[in-house]
Design an enzyme around this catalytic site. Structure first.
Site, mmCIF file in Angstrom:
data_model
loop_
_atom_site.group_PDB
_atom_site.id
_atom_site.type_symbol
_atom_site.label_atom_id
_atom_site.label_comp_id
_atom_site.label_asym_id
_atom_site.label_seq_id
_atom_site.Cartn_x
_atom_site.Cartn_y
_atom_site.Cartn_z
ATOM 1 N N ARG A 61 0.839 -1.215 0.000
ATOM 2 C CA ARG A 61 0.000 0.000 0.000
ATOM 3 C C ARG A 61 0.866 1.253 0.000
ATOM 4 O O ARG A 61 0.471 2.300 -0.488
ATOM 5 C CB ARG A 61 -0.984 -0.002 1.185
ATOM 6 C CG ARG A 61 -1.787 1.286 1.292
ATOM 7 C CD ARG A 61 -3.088 1.167 2.103
ATOM 8 N NE ARG A 61 -2.972 0.339 3.280
ATOM 9 C CZ ARG A 61 -2.338 0.709 4.402
ATOM 10 N NH1 ARG A 61 -1.777 1.894 4.496
ATOM 11 N NH2 ARG A 61 -2.265 -0.121 5.419
ATOM 12 N N TYR A 114 -13.301 18.302 -15.471
ATOM 13 C CA TYR A 114 -13.785 16.931 -15.658
ATOM 14 C C TYR A 114 -14.990 16.678 -14.731
ATOM 15 O O TYR A 114 -15.011 17.178 -13.601
ATOM 16 C CB TYR A 114 -12.637 15.976 -15.336
ATOM 17 C CG TYR A 114 -12.999 14.526 -15.448
ATOM 18 C CD1 TYR A 114 -13.167 13.933 -16.689
ATOM 19 C CD2 TYR A 114 -13.174 13.751 -14.312
ATOM 20 C CE1 TYR A 114 -13.512 12.595 -16.784
ATOM 21 C CE2 TYR A 114 -13.511 12.410 -14.397
ATOM 22 C CZ TYR A 114 -13.684 11.844 -15.641
ATOM 23 O OH TYR A 114 -14.020 10.529 -15.742
ATOM 24 N N ASP A 186 -4.582 19.979 -13.993
ATOM 25 C CA ASP A 186 -4.868 18.667 -14.583
ATOM 26 C C ASP A 186 -4.384 18.720 -16.035
ATOM 27 O O ASP A 186 -4.943 19.438 -16.861
ATOM 28 C CB ASP A 186 -6.383 18.394 -14.505
ATOM 29 C CG ASP A 186 -6.764 17.020 -15.061
ATOM 30 O OD1 ASP A 186 -6.017 16.482 -15.902
ATOM 31 O OD2 ASP A 186 -7.829 16.490 -14.666
ATOM 32 N N LYS A 211 -5.808 7.617 -19.459
ATOM 33 C CA LYS A 211 -6.081 8.169 -20.785
ATOM 34 C C LYS A 211 -4.834 8.088 -21.667
ATOM 35 O O LYS A 211 -4.429 7.011 -22.045
ATOM 36 C CB LYS A 211 -6.607 9.596 -20.636
ATOM 37 C CG LYS A 211 -7.705 9.744 -19.589
ATOM 38 C CD LYS A 211 -9.004 9.071 -19.983
ATOM 39 C CE LYS A 211 -10.033 9.065 -18.870
ATOM 40 N NZ LYS A 211 -10.338 10.350 -18.280
#
Ligand SMILES: *Cc1c(COP(=O)(O)O)cnc(C)c1O
Length: 403
Positions: A61, A114, A186, A211
């Site tokens: 983690r 977004y 972003d 993406k």
């Protein structure tokens, strides 16, 4: 010998950066390290690694070698001091915001972020007592005025989804820094091939790696890059809250990134050719692409981007009724809520980026009901144009919907 990436093109960095430290047994490819835990016979060494005094791994983690190779590659592509990664792009965004925002703080952003980011702004942050001010995208004076009233974070996305609006990063970073704000960008649509927000003055740059970075629509991921002290705080939030990138995803994203420049260049070539073609069609009411001189902020795009990218959008006469007719006719297209892949992908804003909005809310941010987002793939431009041509011809033969 450690590689030197100074004065090296992004194409070379995409292929080589971040990997050498993680190669083992003479392998030329980074292994997928699936081990959740890492063992130590020496208690002192274990303690040193666990307290970050010595480089190593303790538990999946927190850190993982394959995941770190991914982080190192993006870090070098963005010209950053440090990077940390996440299970998704939304985790990168939410973890970054939650690391720094506290009740009573104020954040300034734009209306066209977004869809998921917009939900954080309109649903989750207000619940935590954080004031969110959303300005009209591309209205620089309005954003400056909102920032001048003070804010903890100025959050930008440029180009935006789906109408590819552009914000001047350098100018906004100056406005943000004048009031001591952290400036976050972003960079998913532009990719590090076309734009490096940190070099334009931003403090943090983040991506949905799902993406363009991955490019093959087969792995989810997110990443944030910036100065060491900032990234360390975000890493700490993520390691405790647990939105960790999976090593298998890290491997797929690493492999995808090797061809990043090739892909982005071809996607852009296609986008430019298609945007120019769409402008000649009577049935097309509007075309949005930052590479077109008719784009409102073409000059800003030219100034801060090395290329205009593979994303565009357009509206056809007859709105959604027309979209229903012509979109299913396309052969070389996925009709899906994704972008940045090697396959050309179409999605109406109404069912993808702005599915949660009402028609009125979409209209308020300048999204016509028939707007279609087009993420160009790496196919041949002439084939994609011929495909659109036959779909439009079919639509025009059903003229009643376009009246
Ligand atoms: C897809 C996307 C996100 C969210 O990324 P996920 O990986 O889907 O969580 C954030 N910003 C932009 C611009 C995106 O296109």
């Amino acid at each position: 010998m450690a590689k030197n990436f100074k004065n090296v093109d992004v194409a070379t960095k995409s292929v080589w950066a971040g990997e050498e430290e993680y190669l083992v047994h003479g392998a030329t490819q980074v292994p997928v390290m699936v081990s959740v835990a890492y063992g130590y016979d020496d208690m002192d060494e274990w303690y040193e690694v666990a307290t970050y005094k010595k480089h190593g791994h303790i538990y999946g983690r927190n850190t993982n070698p394959t995941v770190q190779a991914f982080e190192d590659k993006v870090k070098i592509l963005e010209g950053a001091e440090a990077a940390t990664s996440f299970s998704t792009g939304m985790a990168a965004i939410s973890n970054t915001l939650y690391t720094f925002l506290r009740p009573g703080d104020r954040i300034v952003s734009i209306k066209d972020t977004y869809g998921g980011t917009n939900k954080i702004f309109t649903e989750f942050l207000p619940q935590m007592g954080i004031e969110v001010v959303l300005c009209d995208t591309g209205e620089h004076e309005q954003i400056e005025a909102a920032v001048a009233n003070g804010c903890k974070i100025l959050y930008l996305e440029t180009p935006t989804n789906p109408t590819v609006k552009i914000t001047d990063i350098e100018r906004m970073a100056a406005a943000g820094h004048a009031v001591g704000a952290l400036v976050v960008v972003d960079n998913t649509f532009a990719t590090p091939i076309n734009q490096n927000p940190l070099q334009l003055g931003a403090d943090l740059v983040l991506h949905s790696a799902t993406k363009f970075l991955g490019g093959h629509a087969d792995a989810l991921g997110g990443v944030v890059c910036g100065a060491k002290d900032l990234v360390k705080k975000i890493y700490h939030y993520r390691e405790i809250n647990g939105a960790t990138m999976d090593p298998w995803a890290a491997y797929l994203l690493l492999r995808g990134m090797k061809t990043l420049k090739l892909r982005v260049e071809q996607q852009e070539k296609n986008a430019k050719a298609i945007a120019e073609y769409l402008q000649t069609k009577d049935i097309v009411e509007a075309v949005y692409y930052p590479g077109l001189e008719t784009h409102k902020h073409h000059d800003i795009a030219k100034k801060q981007m090395r290329g205009f990218g593979g994303m565009l959008s357009f509206a056809v006469k007859g709105g959604m009724d027309s979209v229903r007719v012509f979109l299913p006719k396309l052969q070389f297209a996925n009709r899906a809520a994704n972008l940045g892949a090697v396959e050309t992908t179409y999605g109406p804003a109404r069912t993808t980026s702005h599915v949660e909005c009402t028609p009125e809310e979409r209209a308020a941010v300048g999204i016509p009901e028939g707007l279609v987002r087009l993420s160009c793939g790496i196919e041949d431009a002439n084939d994609l144009i011929a495909d659109l041509e036959q779909a439009f011809a079919f639509l025009e033969s059903n003229l009643e919907v376009t009246k």
